[in-house]
Design a protein around this motif. Structure first.
Motif, PDB file in Angstrom:
ATOM      1  N   LEU A  62       0.821  -1.223   0.000  1.00  0.00           N
ATOM      2  CA  LEU A  62       0.000   0.000   0.000  1.00  0.00           C
ATOM      3  C   LEU A  62       0.852   1.270   0.000  1.00  0.00           C
ATOM      4  O   LEU A  62       0.370   2.339  -0.357  1.00  0.00           O
ATOM      5  CB  LEU A  62      -0.945   0.020   1.208  1.00  0.00           C
ATOM      6  N   GLU A  63       2.107   1.133   0.374  1.00  0.00           N
ATOM      7  CA  GLU A  63       2.995   2.302   0.283  1.00  0.00           C
ATOM      8  C   GLU A  63       3.082   2.787  -1.165  1.00  0.00           C
ATOM      9  O   GLU A  63       3.476   3.905  -1.420  1.00  0.00           O
ATOM     10  CB  GLU A  63       4.399   1.950   0.792  1.00  0.00           C
ATOM     11  N   HIS A  64       2.749   1.893  -2.112  1.00  0.00           N
ATOM     12  CA  HIS A  64       2.797   2.264  -3.540  1.00  0.00           C
ATOM     13  C   HIS A  64       1.399   2.452  -4.124  1.00  0.00           C
ATOM     14  O   HIS A  64       1.230   2.385  -5.339  1.00  0.00           O
ATOM     15  CB  HIS A  64       3.556   1.185  -4.330  1.00  0.00           C
ATOM     16  N   SER A  65       0.418   2.645  -3.269  1.00  0.00           N
ATOM     17  CA  SER A  65      -0.955   2.826  -3.760  1.00  0.00           C
ATOM     18  C   SER A  65      -1.039   4.047  -4.672  1.00  0.00           C
ATOM     19  O   SER A  65      -0.313   5.028  -4.493  1.00  0.00           O
ATOM     20  CB  SER A  65      -1.895   3.026  -2.561  1.00  0.00           C
ATOM     21  N   SER A  66      -1.970   3.977  -5.625  1.00  0.00           N
ATOM     22  CA  SER A  66      -2.172   5.125  -6.530  1.00  0.00           C
ATOM     23  C   SER A  66      -2.812   6.282  -5.764  1.00  0.00           C
ATOM     24  O   SER A  66      -2.778   7.419  -6.220  1.00  0.00           O
ATOM     25  CB  SER A  66      -3.059   4.714  -7.700  1.00  0.00           C
ATOM     26  N   ASP A  67      -3.393   5.989  -4.610  1.00  0.00           N
ATOM     27  CA  ASP A  67      -3.988   7.053  -3.799  1.00  0.00           C
ATOM     28  C   ASP A  67      -2.916   7.548  -2.821  1.00  0.00           C
ATOM     29  O   ASP A  67      -2.449   6.807  -1.956  1.00  0.00           O
ATOM     30  CB  ASP A  67      -5.200   6.497  -3.034  1.00  0.00           C
ATOM     31  N   ARG A  68      -2.557   8.819  -2.953  1.00  0.00           N
ATOM     32  CA  ARG A  68      -1.446   9.356  -2.171  1.00  0.00           C
ATOM     33  C   ARG A  68      -1.705   9.274  -0.662  1.00  0.00           C
ATOM     34  O   ARG A  68      -0.827   8.960   0.141  1.00  0.00           O
ATOM     35  CB  ARG A  68      -1.199  10.817  -2.578  1.00  0.00           C
ATOM     36  N   ARG A  69      -2.939   9.552  -0.285  1.00  0.00           N
ATOM     37  CA  ARG A  69      -3.283   9.537   1.136  1.00  0.00           C
ATOM     38  C   ARG A  69      -3.134   8.122   1.722  1.00  0.00           C
ATOM     39  O   ARG A  69      -2.626   7.950   2.834  1.00  0.00           O
ATOM     40  CB  ARG A  69      -4.725  10.052   1.252  1.00  0.00           C
ATOM     41  N   ILE A  70      -3.556   7.130   0.953  1.00  0.00           N
ATOM     42  CA  ILE A  70      -3.401   5.731   1.416  1.00  0.00           C
ATOM     43  C   ILE A  70      -1.919   5.407   1.558  1.00  0.00           C
ATOM     44  O   ILE A  70      -1.490   4.804   2.549  1.00  0.00           O
ATOM     45  CB  ILE A  70      -4.088   4.752   0.433  1.00  0.00           C
ATOM     46  N   ALA A  71      -1.137   5.823   0.575  1.00  0.00           N
ATOM     47  CA  ALA A  71       0.302   5.543   0.619  1.00  0.00           C
ATOM     48  C   ALA A  71       0.922   6.174   1.870  1.00  0.00           C
ATOM     49  O   ALA A  71       1.765   5.562   2.526  1.00  0.00           O
ATOM     50  CB  ALA A  71       0.973   6.078  -0.641  1.00  0.00           C
ATOM     51  N   GLU A  72       0.465   7.371   2.211  1.00  0.00           N
ATOM     52  CA  GLU A  72       1.018   8.043   3.406  1.00  0.00           C
ATOM     53  C   GLU A  72       0.631   7.327   4.695  1.00  0.00           C
ATOM     54  O   GLU A  72       1.453   7.154   5.595  1.00  0.00           O
ATOM     55  CB  GLU A  72       0.502   9.493   3.466  1.00  0.00           C
ATOM     56  N   ILE A  73      -0.629   6.916   4.770  1.00  0.00           N
ATOM     57  CA  ILE A  73      -1.059   6.188   5.985  1.00  0.00           C
ATOM     58  C   ILE A  73      -0.251   4.888   6.100  1.00  0.00           C
ATOM     59  O   ILE A  73       0.241   4.530   7.172  1.00  0.00           O
ATOM     60  CB  ILE A  73      -2.582   5.902   5.967  1.00  0.00           C
ATOM     61  N   ALA A  74      -0.113   4.196   4.959  1.00  0.00           N
ATOM     62  CA  ALA A  74       0.612   2.918   4.970  1.00  0.00           C
ATOM     63  C   ALA A  74       2.062   3.124   5.396  1.00  0.00           C
ATOM     64  O   ALA A  74       2.622   2.336   6.165  1.00  0.00           O
ATOM     65  CB  ALA A  74       0.551   2.269   3.592  1.00  0.00           C
ATOM     66  N   GLU A  75       2.645   4.192   4.916  1.00  0.00           N
ATOM     67  CA  GLU A  75       4.052   4.457   5.242  1.00  0.00           C
ATOM     68  C   GLU A  75       4.234   4.661   6.747  1.00  0.00           C
ATOM     69  O   GLU A  75       5.195   4.184   7.345  1.00  0.00           O
ATOM     70  CB  GLU A  75       4.472   5.724   4.502  1.00  0.00           C
ATOM     71  N   LYS A  76       3.282   5.338   7.356  1.00  0.00           N
ATOM     72  CA  LYS A  76       3.354   5.563   8.802  1.00  0.00           C
ATOM     73  C   LYS A  76       3.083   4.243   9.543  1.00  0.00           C
ATOM     74  O   LYS A  76       3.802   3.873  10.465  1.00  0.00           O
ATOM     75  CB  LYS A  76       2.307   6.608   9.185  1.00  0.00           C
ATOM     76  N   ALA A  77       2.034   3.532   9.090  1.00  0.00           N
ATOM     77  CA  ALA A  77       1.615   2.315   9.800  1.00  0.00           C
ATOM     78  C   ALA A  77       2.662   1.205   9.684  1.00  0.00           C
ATOM     79  O   ALA A  77       2.856   0.434  10.628  1.00  0.00           O
ATOM     80  CB  ALA A  77       0.267   1.844   9.258  1.00  0.00           C
ATOM     81  N   VAL A  78       3.345   1.139   8.542  1.00  0.00           N
ATOM     82  CA  VAL A  78       4.258   0.013   8.349  1.00  0.00           C
ATOM     83  C   VAL A  78       5.434   0.076   9.329  1.00  0.00           C
ATOM     84  O   VAL A  78       5.966  -0.956   9.749  1.00  0.00           O
ATOM     85  CB  VAL A  78       4.739  -0.079   6.873  1.00  0.00           C
TER      86      VAL A  78
END
Lengths: 334, 257
Positions: free
Chosen positions: B120-136
């Motif tokens: 999800l860090e590479h999701s096309s949705d920037r907001r999802i990618a940001e949440i994933a980056e923090k959560a991972v």
């Protein structure tokens, strides 16, 4: 105050002249405000008293997780849940540093814990009261942590180094706890009539038990005088209780809560509040194990400990196996 | 406020609710342990994991509320939906059981969660990618911790080994659901919002095999996997979680806390 009645084994406090040279040098260092560190010589009664006081405090933190933990799953918002989780987690952490501080005095955490479970060690009477509503979580943070801070701030200056350092760290976290408790109460008091009634009911039930946290009047107690001479204790129970009342009453008034004491009155001459007498019979009953929740609290702690025995044994067994494997690995490799 | 129903229809919203509900329900389950674990260090550690998951819930459900566009906050979505509106996996709502069962559930979920978030860090949705980056960052630690404990408990005493094996057998049939895709997923995968759930399986399998082998535990041969017609179908347990969690919001509708 998390250590309410700590015995010192003293019949009376010795004067410097009566002490042998070693003890006199020790007392002089304390009088000069020096800290005593773990490996240094200390009189046996000083060590024993500290073990009692620090372990009572540690046990209080650990048992203290239970009444608040009771509301974690019912916290009304995600933010309140996160804050409460973090707070109860801090209490476990405080228990841990305090057991570590006690261990520097030559006792083991497991032994201290077994004493608690066997009913041979005390913990603060306050945790034997039930948390019946969400407002009780506010009242605990505001009143109970407020009373604890009152005591712990002075203990930052206590003579035993590891205890003093643990207190400095703990005080930082406790002041956050108190603020979050007061914040819960403020929100309730600014809320619906039902929420305000919930807040009033909480202060009605928690006010007196919070005053009991400082322990009975100890001005005449030999234990207290000895503890003060050793700077294990800095202020008397009554002084601390008075400070707590003076600090807390205006906070209650500010949010529109009534302190449940008909004798409470501002004394212009003393610049302090006069207040009613604590029900000491109730206090001694709770200490003797007859509070509303003593049995449940101990049963919860015992159950967690016994149900977790397999877990602790497994970790030890695994560590032993791993050590053995490590020891035999070079041979196997040859 | 009365109960909220979030209508299915938007794959992005559906995806966000699924992520948020997994964190919410598992975070809640872990919080039930607070003060009752076998040792103080575990009280602290499990509260940490629970706190991380509650924090992630705020991010996922907060975003879900925005996408829904009806002014619902993360709290509204957490506290005012009924069980049929929840989209979490059956695995995360399973009861805590013994501490070993809780840790096994955590491991099986963490292994999925980690590889999901990495993608999800590479999701096309920037907001999802940001949440994933923090959560991972948080979930990397969750996985490390649960791998370590599963190994130590599996390869501990006879008793702990048996307990962990039993937990594994009990929970295994709930793991298949994590890799099933439905119509919403297919649209979201095409839009690059999320990876194909099936794509996570090889990484999950490898992680699980590696860990269970080191733990001397046997992977259940049972191929059976609980299948549900829709993500809105749950086990009986979820209703009780919500009765507990939503009590104040339900008893005092509209109050702020």
């Amino acid at each position: 105050m998390y250590a309410q009645m700590v015995k010192t084994d003293a019949d009376r406090v010795k004067s410097l002249d009566e002490m042998d040279p070693q003890e006199r040098a020790f007392q002089q260092r304390i009088d000069a405000g020096e800290k005593i560190e773990p490996k240094e010589w200390m009189p046996e009664p000083y060590r024993k008293t500290l073990v009692r006081q620090i372990s009572q405090h540690a046990h209080s933190e650990v048992v203290g997780q239970l009444p608040e933990g009771n509301w974690i799953t019912r916290a009304p918002t995600l933010e309140r849940k996160a804050i409460l989780l973090a707070k109860v987690q801090d209490e476990a952490g405080h228990g841990l540093y305090l057991y570590c501080a006690a261990e520097t005095l030559g006792v083991s955490r497991d032994d201290l814990y077994e004493q608690l479970l066997a009913g041979r060690a005390k913990y603060s009477s306050i945790f034997n009261y039930p948390t019946l509503s969400w407002a009780d979580i506010g009242a605990i943070g505001w009143l109970v942590d407020g009373a604890a801070i009152m005591n712990q701030v002075q203990l930052q200056k206590t003579s035993y180094g590891p205890y003093s350092r643990a207190m400095i760290r703990i005080c930082k976290e406790e002041s956050f706890h108190q603020r979050q408790g007061y914040d819960i109460m403020m929100k309730l008091c600014a809320g619906t009539a039902e929420q305000k009634a919930m807040a009033q009911d909480a202060i009605d039930r928690w006010w007196w038990p919070s005053l009991m946290m400082f322990g009975p009047s100890d001005d005449a107690s030999v234990h207290s005088v000895q503890s003060m001479a050793w700077k294990i204790k800095i202020l008397s129970n009554d002084e601390l209780r008075q400070r707590f009342v003076d600090q807390t009453v205006p906070q209650a008034e500010f949010i529109g809560l009534k302190v449940p004491d008909p004798d409470l009155k501002w004394n212009e001459k003393r610049q302090s509040y006069d207040f009613g007498e604590v029900d000491w019979d109730e206090f001694f009953q709770v200490l003797a194990g007859n509070g509303p929740c003593n049995r449940e609290r101990m049963a919860s702690r015992t159950r967690a400990w016994e149900d977790g025995a397999w877990f602790r044994e497994a970790l030890t067994a695994h560590a032993d196996k791993a050590a053995k494997r490590k020891a035999t690995a070079p041979i196997a490799a040859e | 406020m009365t109960a909220i129903t979030v209508k299915s229809g938007d794959p992005l919203l559906e995806f966000l609710l699924r992520m948020g509900d997994n964190s919410l329900v598992l975070g809640h389950r872990l919080s039930e342990w607070c003060g009752h674990t076998p040792v103080l260090e575990e009280d602290i550690a499990i509260a940490n994991v629970s706190l991380d998951l509650v924090g992630q819930t705020q991010l996922w459900l907060g975003f879900a509320g925005e996408v829904e566009g009806k002014g619902h906050s993360a709290d509204n979505l957490a506290y005012l939906r009924d069980a049929g509106g929840f989209r979490n996996f059956l695995l995360v709502e399973q009861p805590n059981g013994s501490y070993g069962q809780t840790l096994m559930r955590q491991f099986l979920f963490d292994a999925w969660h980690y590889y999901m978030l990495r993608r999800l860090e590479h999701s096309s949705d920037r907001r999802i990618a940001e949440i994933a980056e923090k959560a991972v960052k948080e979930v990397t630690y969750h996985l490390e911790r649960s791998v370590d404990l599963v190994i130590r408990l599996g390869d501990g005493t006879q008793e702990s080994h048996a307990l962990m094996q039993e937990a594994l057998e009990l929970l295994w049939p709930y793991t298949g659901q994590m890799f099933d895709a439905d119509g919403f997923d297919e649209v979201a995968v095409k839009a690059g919002i999320m990876p194909d759930p099936a794509e996570i399986r090889p990484d999950w399998d490898a992680q699980v095999t590696r860990t269970l082998r080191a733990a001397t535990l046997e992977i259940p041969q049972e191929a059976f996997s609980h299948k549900v017609a829709a993500r809105s179908i749950h086990t009986e347990h979820l209703g009780y979680i919500l009765a507990d969690m939503q009590f104040l919001q339900r008893a005092y509708p509209g109050a702020t806390w």
